[in-house]
Design an enzyme around this catalytic site. Structure first.
Site, PDB file in Angstrom:
ATOM      1  CG  ASP A   8     -15.242  19.535 -17.682  1.00  0.00           C
ATOM      2  OD1 ASP A   8     -15.225  18.313 -17.434  1.00  0.00           O
ATOM      3  OD2 ASP A   8     -15.684  20.019 -18.740  1.00  0.00           O
ATOM      4  CG  LEU A   9      -9.691  16.849 -18.459  1.00  0.00           C
ATOM      5  CD1 LEU A   9      -9.284  15.379 -18.538  1.00  0.00           C
ATOM      6  CD2 LEU A   9      -8.575  17.738 -18.996  1.00  0.00           C
ATOM      7  N   GLY A  42     -15.394  13.819 -15.730  1.00  0.00           N
ATOM      8  CA  GLY A  42     -16.231  12.626 -15.824  1.00  0.00           C
ATOM      9  C   GLY A  42     -15.436  11.430 -16.318  1.00  0.00           C
ATOM     10  CE  LYS A 199     -17.056  16.666 -13.724  1.00  0.00           C
ATOM     11  NZ  LYS A 199     -16.626  17.481 -14.881  1.00  0.00           N
ATOM     12  CG  ASP A 222     -18.455  21.628 -21.238  1.00  0.00           C
ATOM     13  OD1 ASP A 222     -18.938  21.162 -22.284  1.00  0.00           O
ATOM     14  OD2 ASP A 222     -17.858  20.918 -20.421  1.00  0.00           O
ATOM     15  CG  ASN A 225     -20.397  16.311 -16.045  1.00  0.00           C
ATOM     16  OD1 ASN A 225     -20.286  17.393 -16.596  1.00  0.00           O
ATOM     17  ND2 ASN A 225     -19.638  15.275 -16.367  1.00  0.00           N
TER      18      ASN A 225
END
Length: 276
Positions: A8-9, A42, A199, A222, A225
């Site tokens: 994830d970013l 996202g 995801k 974190d 999603n």
């Protein structure tokens, strides 16, 4: 043996200041030489691009909570489950009736209202206007969501913000529940994508296309999603800054939050085979 690292970013690779910790960047660079490193976010692909470039990745990216996979190398959408224009227009009508603020993610841009803007998008727009950015995201204010829908090739998702009670009522509307997958992205904010998109589902499809098993994957996130991909992975990791719900689905909790080097240590220990 872990052959895929799915990251994830926001809140994971990115610090609170939306930068990448030097140790994390270095670890991801090294990992990319040994395994398949990919971003699962996202974000819209144009808003993820600056970080993708900084990390030097060449793999496709999963965007908008699993709505589509984008290939930067060939500048094309590989697969998607975008919203229909009909459903997008109905969604806009219902959200406006409830006086909810919206961002709409379309083909190559993120658009939001001139009249009733979401505050955080102003900061995003300012960031996107950085003249030093090689591939600046496209973020702009609009007069009419409906007009944008008519001209868009794809409508990826909506981000909606509002009072908790209003959001709760909107979320529990039968048509919304039937048509959309809603995932909490902030205390008063939800992402709405087409039903079935998340995801984990999109990552599983992508892994299958490459011949990988989910047991070969480390997935790190974190937020809510991220739960679907954390549950999918052989090693599902929650950042220390994740809430208890996210952590409850993880096999492991990162040693630090996203402002520290915990993700780098995790990569060294589980992919690079070095203890830090």
């Amino acid at each position: 043996m872990y052959n895929v690292l799915a990251l994830d970013l926001d809140g994971t690779v990115l610090t609170q200041e939306h930068t990448i910790h030097p140790a994390v960047k270095q670890a991801i660079h090294k990992a990319a030489k040994q395994c398949h490193v990919m971003i699962v976010t996202g974000r819209h692909h144009t808003a993820a691009r600056p970080y993708y470039d900084e990390l030097g990745l060449t793999t496709p990216i999963i965007c908008c909570n699993g709505t589509y996979i984008y290939d930067y190398q060939n500048e094309k959408v590989l697969t998607h489950n975008a919203l229909t224009k009909e459903n997008a227009l109905t969604f806009i009508e219902l959200a406006q009736q409830d006086k909810l603020k919206m961002v709409m993610y379309i083909t190559d841009a993120m658009v939001y209202s001139k009249i009733d803007p979401i505050d955080y998008m102003s900061a995003m727009e300012q960031w996107a206007n950085d003249p030093t950015m090689a591939h600046p995201p496209k973020i702009y204010r609009i007069d009419s969501f409906e007009e944008q829908v008519q001209h868009a090739d794809y409508i990826w998702k909506f981000v909606v913000e509002g009072e908790p009670a209003t959001l709760e009522r909107f979320l529990n509307s039968p048509w919304i529940k039937q048509t959309f997958n809603a995932e909490k992205s902030w205390s008063n904010r939800f992402d709405f994508a087409a039903k079935g998109n998340n995801k984990g589902t999109r990552l599983a499809e992508y892994l299958h296309s490459l011949g990988y098993d989910s047991k070969q994957v480390i997935a790190v996130g974190d937020n809510h999603n991220d739960i679907s991909m954390i549950k999918l992975a052989g090693l599902g990791v929650a950042m220390k800054n994740a809430d208890d719900t996210v952590k409850s689905h993880a096999d492991f909790v990162c040693a630090t939050d996203n402002n520290g080097d915990g993700l780098a240590r995790l990569i060294h220990e589980n992919i690079l085979g070095q203890s830090q």
